[in-house]
Enzyme design. Structure first.
Site, short mmCIF file in Angstrom:
data_model
loop_
_atom_site.label_atom_id
_atom_site.label_comp_id
_atom_site.label_asym_id
_atom_site.label_seq_id
_atom_site.Cartn_x
_atom_site.Cartn_y
_atom_site.Cartn_z
N ASN A 168 34.08 114.46 -43.76
CA ASN A 168 34.46 115.85 -43.04
C ASN A 168 33.49 116.78 -43.68
OD1 ASN A 168 36.97 114.64 -41.83
ND2 ASN A 168 37.81 114.72 -43.79
N ASP A 218 42.60 106.61 -52.21
CA ASP A 218 42.82 107.87 -51.65
C ASP A 218 44.26 107.78 -52.35
OD1 ASP A 218 43.99 110.09 -50.40
OD2 ASP A 218 42.13 110.06 -49.34
N GLY A 238 38.79 119.54 -42.13
CA GLY A 238 39.80 118.66 -42.83
C GLY A 238 39.26 118.27 -44.10
N GLN A 239 38.04 118.70 -44.60
CA GLN A 239 37.57 118.42 -46.11
C GLN A 239 38.39 119.47 -47.07
OE1 GLN A 239 33.48 119.60 -46.80
NE2 GLN A 239 33.41 118.42 -48.76
N HIS A 257 32.27 113.03 -49.52
CA HIS A 257 32.82 111.67 -49.75
C HIS A 257 33.10 110.87 -48.39
CE1 HIS A 257 36.21 114.80 -49.59
NE2 HIS A 257 36.87 113.90 -48.87
N LEU A 258 33.00 109.79 -48.47
CA LEU A 258 33.07 108.92 -47.06
C LEU A 258 34.62 108.30 -47.31
CD1 LEU A 258 31.96 107.82 -44.48
CD2 LEU A 258 31.10 106.05 -45.98
N HIS A 259 35.20 108.43 -46.18
CA HIS A 259 36.73 107.77 -46.06
C HIS A 259 36.32 106.37 -45.34
CE1 HIS A 259 39.14 111.38 -46.63
NE2 HIS A 259 37.95 112.02 -46.41
#
Length: 115
Positions: free
Chosen positions: A88, A33, A94-95, A101-103
């Protein structure tokens, strides 16, 4: 791969926008990120463009499972034992980029609720 030509993550997956790639296979692309919220903050996304969890089809379930399995593999490869995984869904959650996508967050203590 189904893509959206206006999607930031589709452009990253295609290589049109540079990223610090962490992992890639036929279905998944993972990268650091650019605005990390933890010492380790990796985004793991399917190459197929799916806007958000709420818009995915039942056939996409296996692909999302592969996203999670990729997170597990990345953590193992980096010898990370404790980590948080977050999806999200929508701007209110918060997207910011509308491509699932996975944090994967690690490297600091996390509390619940987040804050």
């Amino acid at each position: 791969m189904m893509e959206n030509s206006d999607c930031l993550f589709c452009k990253i997956v295609k290589g049109d926008i540079p990223s610090s790639k962490i992992y890639e296979d036929d279905d998944i692309f993972a990268f650091n990120d650019i605005n990390p919220q933890a010492p380790t903050h990796i985004l793991i996304c399917p190459k197929k463009h799916i806007e958000k969890i709420a818009s995915m089809d039942l056939e996409d379930t296996a692909l999302i499972g592969k996203v999670i399995e990729s997170a597990k593999k990345i953590a193992e490869d980096k010898q990370i034992e404790d980590y948080r995984l977050v999806f999200n869904n929508g701007s209110g959650a918060g997207q910011e980029v509308f491509h699932i996508h996975l944090h994967l967050l690690a490297g600091r203590p996390f509390a619940w609720p987040p804050g």
